[in-house]
Design a protein around this motif. Structure first.
Motif, PDB file in Angstrom:
ATOM      1  N   PRO A  78     -39.046 -42.464   4.979  1.00  0.00           N
ATOM      2  CA  PRO A  78     -38.169 -43.547   4.874  1.00  0.00           C
ATOM      3  C   PRO A  78     -37.726 -43.819   6.280  1.00  0.00           C
ATOM      4  O   PRO A  78     -37.451 -45.090   6.909  1.00  0.00           O
ATOM      5  CB  PRO A  78     -36.910 -43.121   3.915  1.00  0.00           C
ATOM      6  N   ALA A  79     -37.336 -42.743   6.956  1.00  0.00           N
ATOM      7  CA  ALA A  79     -36.880 -43.021   8.492  1.00  0.00           C
ATOM      8  C   ALA A  79     -37.939 -43.667   9.126  1.00  0.00           C
ATOM      9  O   ALA A  79     -37.493 -44.592  10.022  1.00  0.00           O
ATOM     10  CB  ALA A  79     -36.480 -41.761   9.128  1.00  0.00           C
ATOM     11  N   GLN A  80     -39.220 -43.591   9.073  1.00  0.00           N
ATOM     12  CA  GLN A  80     -40.164 -44.054  10.013  1.00  0.00           C
ATOM     13  C   GLN A  80     -40.468 -45.436   9.515  1.00  0.00           C
ATOM     14  O   GLN A  80     -40.662 -46.324  10.111  1.00  0.00           O
ATOM     15  CB  GLN A  80     -41.699 -43.016   9.726  1.00  0.00           C
ATOM     16  N   LEU A  81     -40.441 -45.742   8.105  1.00  0.00           N
ATOM     17  CA  LEU A  81     -40.351 -47.081   7.631  1.00  0.00           C
ATOM     18  C   LEU A  81     -39.643 -47.907   8.261  1.00  0.00           C
ATOM     19  O   LEU A  81     -39.791 -49.014   8.563  1.00  0.00           O
ATOM     20  CB  LEU A  81     -40.368 -46.912   6.164  1.00  0.00           C
ATOM     21  N   ARG A  82     -38.193 -47.581   8.267  1.00  0.00           N
ATOM     22  CA  ARG A  82     -36.837 -48.077   8.925  1.00  0.00           C
ATOM     23  C   ARG A  82     -37.173 -48.345  10.264  1.00  0.00           C
ATOM     24  O   ARG A  82     -37.204 -49.419  10.738  1.00  0.00           O
ATOM     25  CB  ARG A  82     -35.597 -47.247   8.592  1.00  0.00           C
ATOM     26  N   ALA A  83     -37.671 -47.623  10.954  1.00  0.00           N
ATOM     27  CA  ALA A  83     -38.046 -47.730  12.470  1.00  0.00           C
ATOM     28  C   ALA A  83     -39.152 -48.760  12.532  1.00  0.00           C
ATOM     29  O   ALA A  83     -38.989 -49.624  13.531  1.00  0.00           O
ATOM     30  CB  ALA A  83     -38.475 -46.457  12.991  1.00  0.00           C
TER      31      ALA A  83
END
Length: 103
Positions: A44-49
């Motif tokens: 999820p953090a990579q998707l947000r970035a």
């Protein structure tokens, strides 16, 4: 190079989608002109970035590792779509036959 070659051979009405799994690949694909990105097995953090960096310049589809437990969190990252492979590859198979007889 792959995006450039695909665009040279495909009519403009076709969308070029690139599967990526890192931020560097996200940036390279968008810079190359990909209109859609399949964000494969990203957290999820990579998707947000990725969604922040893309900022609407491409359609973003999250894929890989999606479950009922995390789909809401993935949806909140800013992606445009979520693919759930478990719907097909985890479905039970049935033994089915079809016999056709002439009339």
């Amino acid at each position: 190079e792959a995006v450039r070659r695909a665009r040279a051979r495909a009519p403009r009405r076709f969308v070029i989608e690139v599967e990526v799994s890192t931020q560097a690949q996200v940036e390279a694909a968008v810079r190359a002109g990909a209109e859609a990105l399949l964000l494969d097995n990203m957290t999820p953090a990579q998707l947000r970035a990725a969604a922040r960096w893309v900022a609407g310049r491409a359609f973003l589809e999250a894929s890989g590792g999606v479950t009922l437990a995390n789909v809401r969190e993935i949806a909140a990252t800013g992606v445009n779509a979520i693919s759930v492979g478990a719907l097909t590859h985890s479905a039970p198979a049935i033994d089915l036959s079809l016999e056709v007889t002439p009339c």
